[in-house]
Write an enzyme that holds these catalytic residues in place. Structure first.
Site, PDB file in Angstrom:
ATOM      1  N   LYS A  85      19.216   2.276   1.732  1.00 22.87           N
ATOM      2  CA  LYS A  85      18.617   0.977   1.395  1.00 22.87           C
ATOM      3  C   LYS A  85      17.126   1.190   1.115  1.00 22.87           C
ATOM      4  CE  LYS A  85      19.314  -3.599   3.284  1.00 22.87           C
ATOM      5  NZ  LYS A  85      19.439  -4.278   4.557  1.00 22.87           N
TER       6      LYS A  85
HETATM    7  C1  E4P Z   1      20.439  -7.306   4.825  1.00 25.43           C
HETATM    8  O1  E4P Z   1      20.643  -6.508   3.954  1.00 25.43           O
HETATM    9  C2  E4P Z   1      19.108  -7.924   5.019  1.00 25.43           C
HETATM   10  O2  E4P Z   1      18.203  -6.986   5.479  1.00 25.43           O
HETATM   11  C3  E4P Z   1      19.227  -9.085   5.973  1.00 25.43           C
HETATM   12  O3  E4P Z   1      20.336  -9.868   5.576  1.00 25.43           O
HETATM   13  C4  E4P Z   1      17.974  -9.910   6.085  1.00 25.43           C
HETATM   14  O4  E4P Z   1      18.236 -11.053   6.827  1.00 25.43           O
HETATM   15  P1  E4P Z   1      17.088 -11.999   7.434  1.00 25.43           P
HETATM   16  O5  E4P Z   1      16.460 -12.745   6.326  1.00 25.43           O
HETATM   17  O6  E4P Z   1      17.831 -12.896   8.389  1.00 25.43           O
HETATM   18  O7  E4P Z   1      16.126 -11.085   8.150  1.00 25.43           O
END
Ligand code: E4P
Length: 218
Positions: A85
């Site tokens: 990622k």
């Molecule tokens: C997943 O890939 C993301 O990092 C995550 O869904 C972010 O979520 P948040 O906005 O609740 O931190």
């Protein structure tokens, strides 16, 4: 639309996986920090639970392409299902491009516009993660972004980048993602549990139990 779980908590991952609904897992620096455990140990453990794409993010403090590529290769070496990622930045795009050339899968994160998603796709990202919940949080309809990216990708036969709806806060957003044409929604465990329940389902179960017991006992 497939479901990923958005957590680094292995107990939650195990429980959701037993329901047979999971096609993968996403983590991020905040979710890993919340668990207070060693990063690579957690990711390795997750690969032993879910047989699907597992996103592990490069270190939040690594901002140069060279550093992200090095860390990306290390993350990919943890298991064949690992996906690296990488945040949506110019350096991130360079890293996505280089890792793609190595045959390593990537997930471009922190996407808030259709243009960012298109750039990530053209750089070679396997997945893009638009954060619809954080848009909803500031009164911008997140599902519209998913609709735009979905429509945009459908215009071009040579784009096979998949859309992961991220930053999900409630079951309604999951439905919106599916209707908007997302490939995947990555969902916190709490929301997966909320999706299972409906007051009439719960009430119906109690009624069936009471009717059965009245005649046949337990
Ligand atoms: C997943 O890939 C993301 O990092 C995550 O869904 C972010 O979520 P948040 O906005 O609740 O931190």
């Amino acid at each position: 639309m497939k479901f990923f779980i958005d957590t680094a908590n292995v107990d939650e991952i195990r429980e959701a996986n037993e329901m047979g609904v999971l096609a993968g897992v996403t983590t991020n620096p905040s979710l890993i920090a919340k668990e207070g455990r060693d990063y690579k140990t957690v990711l390795k453990e997750i690969t032993g639970i879910v047989d699907g794409a597992i996103s592990g993010e490069v270190k939040a403090t690594t901002t140069d392409a060279e550093g992200m590529i090095k860390e990306g290769r290390e993350i990919a070496a943890i298991h064949k299902n690992m996906v690296v990622k990488i945040p949506m930045t110019a350096e991130g795009l360079k890293a996505i491009h280089a890792l793609d050339a190595d045959g390593i899968k990537t997930n471009c994160t922190l996407v808030f516009t259709a243009n960012q998603a298109l750039l990530a796709a053209r750089a070679g990202a396997t997945y893009v993660s638009p954060f619809l919940g954080r848009l909803d949080d500031i009164s911008e309809p997140g599902y519209k972004l998913i609709e735009e990216i979905s429509a945009m990708f459908k215009n071009y036969d040579d784009i096979d980048t998949q859309i992961i709806c991220a930053s999900i806060r409630n079951p309604l957003q999951v439905e919106q993602c599916a209707l908007a044409g997302a490939d995947i929604a990555t969902i916190p465990f709490k929301v997966i549990k909320q999706m299972i329940h409906h007051p009439l389902t719960d009430e119906g179960i109690v009624k069936f139990q009471n009717d059965y017991r009245a005649v046949f006992g337990d």
